[in-house]
Design a protein around this motif. Sequence first.
Motif, PDB file in Angstrom:
ATOM      1  N   HIS A  61       1.805 -14.456  -0.512  1.00  8.55           N
ATOM      2  CA  HIS A  61       1.788 -13.915   0.840  1.00  8.55           C
ATOM      3  C   HIS A  61       2.858 -14.609   1.660  1.00  8.55           C
ATOM      4  O   HIS A  61       3.015 -15.827   1.595  1.00  8.55           O
ATOM      5  CB  HIS A  61       0.408 -14.095   1.480  1.00  8.55           C
ATOM      6  CG  HIS A  61      -0.631 -13.307   0.775  1.00  8.55           C
ATOM      7  ND1 HIS A  61      -1.418 -13.849  -0.219  1.00  8.55           N
ATOM      8  CD2 HIS A  61      -0.999 -12.021   0.890  1.00  8.55           C
ATOM      9  CE1 HIS A  61      -2.235 -12.918  -0.670  1.00  8.55           C
ATOM     10  NE2 HIS A  61      -2.001 -11.797  -0.018  1.00  8.55           N
TER      11      HIS A  61
ATOM     12  N   SER B 135       3.326 -10.235   4.954  1.00  6.24           N
ATOM     13  CA  SER B 135       3.557  -9.298   3.851  1.00  6.24           C
ATOM     14  C   SER B 135       3.137  -9.912   2.528  1.00  6.24           C
ATOM     15  O   SER B 135       2.983 -11.125   2.404  1.00  6.24           O
ATOM     16  CB  SER B 135       5.037  -8.890   3.784  1.00  6.24           C
ATOM     17  OG  SER B 135       5.851 -10.014   3.559  1.00  6.24           O
TER      18      SER B 135
ATOM     19  N   GLN C  38       2.977  -7.778  12.845  1.00 11.85           N
ATOM     20  CA  GLN C  38       3.395  -6.680  11.982  1.00 11.85           C
ATOM     21  C   GLN C  38       3.004  -7.011  10.547  1.00 11.85           C
ATOM     22  O   GLN C  38       3.045  -8.175  10.154  1.00 11.85           O
ATOM     23  CB  GLN C  38       4.911  -6.480  12.064  1.00 11.85           C
ATOM     24  CG  GLN C  38       5.404  -6.249  13.471  1.00 11.85           C
ATOM     25  CD  GLN C  38       6.913  -6.315  13.574  1.00 11.85           C
ATOM     26  OE1 GLN C  38       7.623  -6.457  12.583  1.00 11.85           O
ATOM     27  NE2 GLN C  38       7.420  -6.216  14.796  1.00 11.85           N
ATOM     28  N   THR C  39       2.625  -5.991   9.787  1.00 16.05           N
ATOM     29  CA  THR C  39       2.237  -6.227   8.396  1.00 16.05           C
ATOM     30  C   THR C  39       2.947  -5.236   7.474  1.00 16.05           C
ATOM     31  O   THR C  39       3.308  -4.137   7.886  1.00 16.05           O
ATOM     32  CB  THR C  39       0.721  -6.081   8.193  1.00 16.05           C
ATOM     33  OG1 THR C  39       0.337  -4.752   8.535  1.00 16.05           O
ATOM     34  CG2 THR C  39      -0.057  -7.083   9.028  1.00 16.05           C
ATOM     35  N   ARG C  40       3.114  -5.675   6.239  1.00 12.63           N
ATOM     36  CA  ARG C  40       3.638  -4.811   5.186  1.00 12.63           C
ATOM     37  C   ARG C  40       2.850  -5.148   3.926  1.00 12.63           C
ATOM     38  O   ARG C  40       2.801  -6.299   3.505  1.00 12.63           O
ATOM     39  CB  ARG C  40       5.128  -5.072   4.968  1.00 12.63           C
ATOM     40  CG  ARG C  40       5.766  -4.096   4.023  1.00 12.63           C
ATOM     41  CD  ARG C  40       7.280  -4.222   3.969  1.00 12.63           C
ATOM     42  NE  ARG C  40       7.797  -5.443   4.559  1.00 12.63           N
ATOM     43  CZ  ARG C  40       8.596  -6.283   3.930  1.00 12.63           C
ATOM     44  NH1 ARG C  40       8.971  -6.064   2.716  1.00 12.63           N
ATOM     45  NH2 ARG C  40       9.033  -7.358   4.542  1.00 12.63           N
ATOM     46  N   ASP C  41       2.205  -4.153   3.355  1.00 13.36           N
ATOM     47  CA  ASP C  41       1.391  -4.327   2.145  1.00 13.36           C
ATOM     48  C   ASP C  41       0.162  -5.200   2.378  1.00 13.36           C
ATOM     49  O   ASP C  41      -0.412  -5.723   1.429  1.00 13.36           O
ATOM     50  CB  ASP C  41       2.215  -4.909   0.983  1.00 13.36           C
ATOM     51  CG  ASP C  41       3.414  -4.065   0.632  1.00 13.36           C
ATOM     52  OD1 ASP C  41       3.313  -2.819   0.742  1.00 13.36           O
ATOM     53  OD2 ASP C  41       4.461  -4.626   0.267  1.00 13.36           O
TER      54      ASP C  41
ATOM     55  N   THR D 177      -3.451  -5.337   5.038  1.00 18.53           N
ATOM     56  CA  THR D 177      -4.237  -4.709   6.090  1.00 18.53           C
ATOM     57  C   THR D 177      -4.506  -5.733   7.184  1.00 18.53           C
ATOM     58  O   THR D 177      -4.982  -6.834   6.906  1.00 18.53           O
ATOM     59  CB  THR D 177      -5.577  -4.192   5.529  1.00 18.53           C
ATOM     60  OG1 THR D 177      -5.300  -3.260   4.489  1.00 18.53           O
ATOM     61  CG2 THR D 177      -6.401  -3.535   6.610  1.00 18.53           C
TER      62      THR D 177
ATOM     63  N   THR E 155       6.720 -12.942  17.435  1.00 20.19           N
ATOM     64  CA  THR E 155       6.601 -11.902  16.429  1.00 20.19           C
ATOM     65  C   THR E 155       6.129 -12.557  15.144  1.00 20.19           C
ATOM     66  O   THR E 155       6.712 -13.544  14.691  1.00 20.19           O
ATOM     67  CB  THR E 155       7.958 -11.201  16.182  1.00 20.19           C
ATOM     68  OG1 THR E 155       8.421 -10.651  17.408  1.00 20.19           O
ATOM     69  CG2 THR E 155       7.818 -10.106  15.150  1.00 20.19           C
TER      70      THR E 155
ATOM     71  N   CYS F 223       4.579 -15.272   5.430  1.00 14.07           N
ATOM     72  CA  CYS F 223       4.381 -15.282   6.882  1.00 14.07           C
ATOM     73  C   CYS F 223       5.708 -15.668   7.519  1.00 14.07           C
ATOM     74  O   CYS F 223       6.233 -16.756   7.266  1.00 14.07           O
ATOM     75  CB  CYS F 223       3.300 -16.275   7.296  1.00 14.07           C
ATOM     76  SG  CYS F 223       3.097 -16.410   9.096  1.00 14.07           S
TER      77      CYS F 223
ATOM     78  N   CYS G 170       5.263 -11.590  11.198  1.00 12.48           N
ATOM     79  CA  CYS G 170       5.372 -10.589  10.130  1.00 12.48           C
ATOM     80  C   CYS G 170       4.648 -11.118   8.901  1.00 12.48           C
ATOM     81  O   CYS G 170       4.980 -12.189   8.387  1.00 12.48           O
ATOM     82  CB  CYS G 170       6.829 -10.308   9.796  1.00 12.48           C
ATOM     83  SG  CYS G 170       7.768  -9.659  11.186  1.00 12.48           S
TER      84      CYS G 170
END
Length: 107
Positions: free
Chosen positions: A53, A43, A6-9, A11, A39, A55, A41
């Motif tokens: 960044h 961002s 999953q990513t936020r901000d 690509t 999972t 993780c 994540c």
Amino acid sequence: MQVDIQTRDITLSDELRTHVERRLQFALSHFQDQALLITVCLSGVSGDRGEDHHCYLQIRAKGYPDVAIEDIETDLYIAINRAVERAGRMLERQWQRAHNHLNGPLQ
């Protein structure tokens, strides 16, 4: 091994997805027989050093406590590498403890 990224901000490029999956495969190769649910994540975070960044990694394996690790770095790939390595070591320690507990102390 089931991986959910999953990513936020950020690509999620094919290159980034491949990097995450390869790092996980390498670090968790001892656990291929386990049904791991992972999972990841990723961002972007504004920090003191500018754009960092983040993780966050969570690993679930039947019969073991969940492993949750996070790392923050200016380079996303370094954050991923460090979080995955730490998670692999933690899962290995949990496996060793469970194995030693079931088999009793070594003599």
